[in-house]
Design a protein around this motif. Structure first.
Motif, short mmCIF file in Angstrom:
data_model
loop_
_atom_site.label_atom_id
_atom_site.label_comp_id
_atom_site.label_asym_id
_atom_site.label_seq_id
_atom_site.Cartn_x
_atom_site.Cartn_y
_atom_site.Cartn_z
N ARG A 82 -25.54 -45.56 -88.54
CA ARG A 82 -24.85 -44.47 -87.84
C ARG A 82 -25.06 -44.56 -86.33
NH1 ARG A 82 -26.71 -39.75 -92.10
NH2 ARG A 82 -24.88 -39.86 -93.48
N ASN A 83 -26.30 -44.81 -85.92
CA ASN A 83 -26.60 -44.92 -84.49
C ASN A 83 -25.88 -46.11 -83.87
OD1 ASN A 83 -28.29 -42.68 -84.53
ND2 ASN A 83 -30.12 -43.88 -84.98
N MET A 84 -25.86 -47.23 -84.59
CA MET A 84 -25.20 -48.43 -84.09
C MET A 84 -23.70 -48.19 -83.91
SD MET A 84 -25.20 -51.67 -83.24
CE MET A 84 -26.79 -52.30 -83.80
N MET A 85 -23.07 -47.58 -84.90
CA MET A 85 -21.63 -47.34 -84.82
C MET A 85 -21.28 -46.35 -83.71
SD MET A 85 -20.15 -49.31 -86.96
CE MET A 85 -18.51 -48.60 -87.11
N SER A 86 -22.09 -45.31 -83.55
CA SER A 86 -21.83 -44.32 -82.50
C SER A 86 -22.04 -44.92 -81.11
CB SER A 86 -22.74 -43.10 -82.68
OG SER A 86 -22.42 -42.40 -83.86
N ARG A 87 -23.04 -45.80 -80.99
CA ARG A 87 -23.37 -46.38 -79.69
C ARG A 87 -22.41 -47.49 -79.28
NH1 ARG A 87 -27.98 -47.95 -80.95
NH2 ARG A 87 -27.69 -50.21 -81.07
N GLU A 88 -22.07 -48.38 -80.22
CA GLU A 88 -21.31 -49.58 -79.87
C GLU A 88 -19.85 -49.54 -80.31
OE1 GLU A 88 -22.65 -51.43 -77.88
OE2 GLU A 88 -24.81 -51.22 -78.19
N VAL A 89 -19.50 -48.66 -81.25
CA VAL A 89 -18.14 -48.67 -81.79
C VAL A 89 -17.53 -47.27 -81.71
CG1 VAL A 89 -16.72 -49.66 -83.64
CG2 VAL A 89 -19.10 -50.34 -83.44
N GLY A 90 -17.93 -46.51 -80.70
CA GLY A 90 -17.33 -45.21 -80.47
C GLY A 90 -16.00 -45.36 -79.74
N ILE A 91 -15.62 -44.38 -78.95
CA ILE A 91 -14.35 -44.47 -78.23
C ILE A 91 -14.38 -45.60 -77.20
CG2 ILE A 91 -12.83 -43.26 -76.61
CD1 ILE A 91 -13.50 -40.68 -77.98
N VAL B 11 -16.72 -49.78 -94.60
CA VAL B 11 -15.87 -49.10 -93.62
C VAL B 11 -16.20 -49.55 -92.21
CG1 VAL B 11 -15.21 -46.86 -92.67
CG2 VAL B 11 -15.54 -47.11 -95.13
N ALA B 12 -17.50 -49.66 -91.90
CA ALA B 12 -17.92 -50.10 -90.57
C ALA B 12 -17.38 -51.49 -90.27
CB ALA B 12 -19.44 -50.09 -90.48
N ASN B 13 -17.43 -52.38 -91.25
CA ASN B 13 -16.93 -53.74 -91.06
C ASN B 13 -15.45 -53.75 -90.73
OD1 ASN B 13 -17.31 -56.66 -91.24
ND2 ASN B 13 -16.09 -56.55 -93.11
N LEU B 14 -14.67 -52.90 -91.39
CA LEU B 14 -13.23 -52.82 -91.12
C LEU B 14 -12.96 -52.27 -89.72
CD1 LEU B 14 -12.05 -51.39 -94.57
CD2 LEU B 14 -11.68 -53.71 -93.71
N ILE B 15 -13.72 -51.26 -89.32
CA ILE B 15 -13.54 -50.68 -87.99
C ILE B 15 -13.85 -51.72 -86.91
CG2 ILE B 15 -14.39 -48.94 -86.36
CD1 ILE B 15 -15.01 -47.15 -88.76
N ILE B 16 -14.98 -52.39 -87.06
CA ILE B 16 -15.41 -53.39 -86.07
C ILE B 16 -14.40 -54.53 -85.98
CG2 ILE B 16 -17.18 -55.11 -85.53
CD1 ILE B 16 -19.18 -53.15 -86.97
N LYS B 17 -13.93 -54.99 -87.13
CA LYS B 17 -12.98 -56.10 -87.15
C LYS B 17 -11.67 -55.71 -86.47
CE LYS B 17 -11.24 -59.66 -90.27
NZ LYS B 17 -11.28 -60.18 -91.66
N SER B 18 -11.16 -54.52 -86.78
CA SER B 18 -9.91 -54.06 -86.17
C SER B 18 -10.07 -53.88 -84.66
CB SER B 18 -9.48 -52.73 -86.80
OG SER B 18 -9.20 -52.89 -88.17
N ALA B 19 -11.19 -53.27 -84.24
CA ALA B 19 -11.42 -53.03 -82.82
C ALA B 19 -11.59 -54.34 -82.05
CB ALA B 19 -12.66 -52.16 -82.64
N SER B 20 -12.16 -55.35 -82.71
CA SER B 20 -12.34 -56.65 -82.06
C SER B 20 -11.01 -57.38 -81.92
CB SER B 20 -13.31 -57.51 -82.88
OG SER B 20 -14.58 -56.90 -82.96
N ILE B 21 -10.15 -57.26 -82.92
CA ILE B 21 -8.85 -57.92 -82.89
C ILE B 21 -7.95 -57.33 -81.82
CG2 ILE B 21 -6.70 -58.25 -84.20
CD1 ILE B 21 -8.43 -58.43 -86.73
#
Length: 207
Positions: free
Chosen positions: A110-119, A159-169
């Protein structure tokens, strides 16, 4: 909050159906195409109400067309699948027989996603989050389990993996997806949806 910034979800039709027979999705979990990159929370509530009703209508219509025998076959298949997925390993065991501190892992994710994959995102932060998720998603001890916390962590990783992959693409900034390294909106190359299915990446242009 990081899940909301995905601004996507499970791809559905306007009746809430997915590509998996019998599985429906609506509200925050669905990507109906009704709203765009700046989807607001109130819109997702409206989608839940509207598409929830459409799903009910579709299920009712389909049930009326099925026989009792067909329904029993479906229920039997579901029961067999659920029973067959029960884990044979002791819950909360990690490699080497040590206990998984699953609640700490959930908090770390949760902390990782909020810190690195937020807005606000950039490639270095997305790579750090990807490495964390990929390290844990490969742990076979997270799967075929009955413990709620372990199952929840495994689903969160997916879910995190999908978010990160989409945001990276998506190498641009659009709506609530803001990339420091790609600050501008790029309609020429990125006016389209990203569709992920296992390891396959597809795109759907937006008119």
């Amino acid at each position: 909050p990081a899940e909301h910034y995905l601004n996507g979800g499970i791809r559905t039709g306007y009746n809430g159906r997915t590509n998996i027979e019998g599985l429906y999705s609506c509200g925050e979990t669905a990507a109906t195409g009704a709203h765009g990159a700046n989807r607001l929370a109130s819109n997702s509530l409206m989608e839940g109400l509207v598409y929830g009703w459409k799903i009910y209508q579709d299920i009712e219509k389909r049930l009326k067309s099925k026989t009792v025998k067909e329904e029993r076959q479906v229920l039997s298949t579901v029961d067999s699948t659920v029973m067959g997925s029960a884990g044979t390993l002791d819950d909360k065991k990690a490699p080497g027989g040590t206990k998984l501190d699953i609640l700490t892992l959930i908090s770390s994710l949760r902390n990782m996603m909020s810190r690195e994959v937020g807005i606000l995102r950039d490639s270095s932060g997305l790579e750090e989050a990807r490495d964390f998720v990929q390290f844990h998603i490969g742990n076979e001890n997270l799967y075929n389990r009955t413990d709620k916390d372990i199952l929840e962590f495994a689903n969160m990783l997916t879910v995190a993996n999908l978010i990160i992959k989409s945001a990276s693409i998506r190498e641009e900034s659009r709506g609530t997806h803001m990339r420091f390294d790609f600050p501008g909106k790029d309609d020429k190359n990125w006016k389209k949806h990203i569709i992920l299915k296992k390891d396959k990446v597809d795109f759907k242009k937006v008119d």
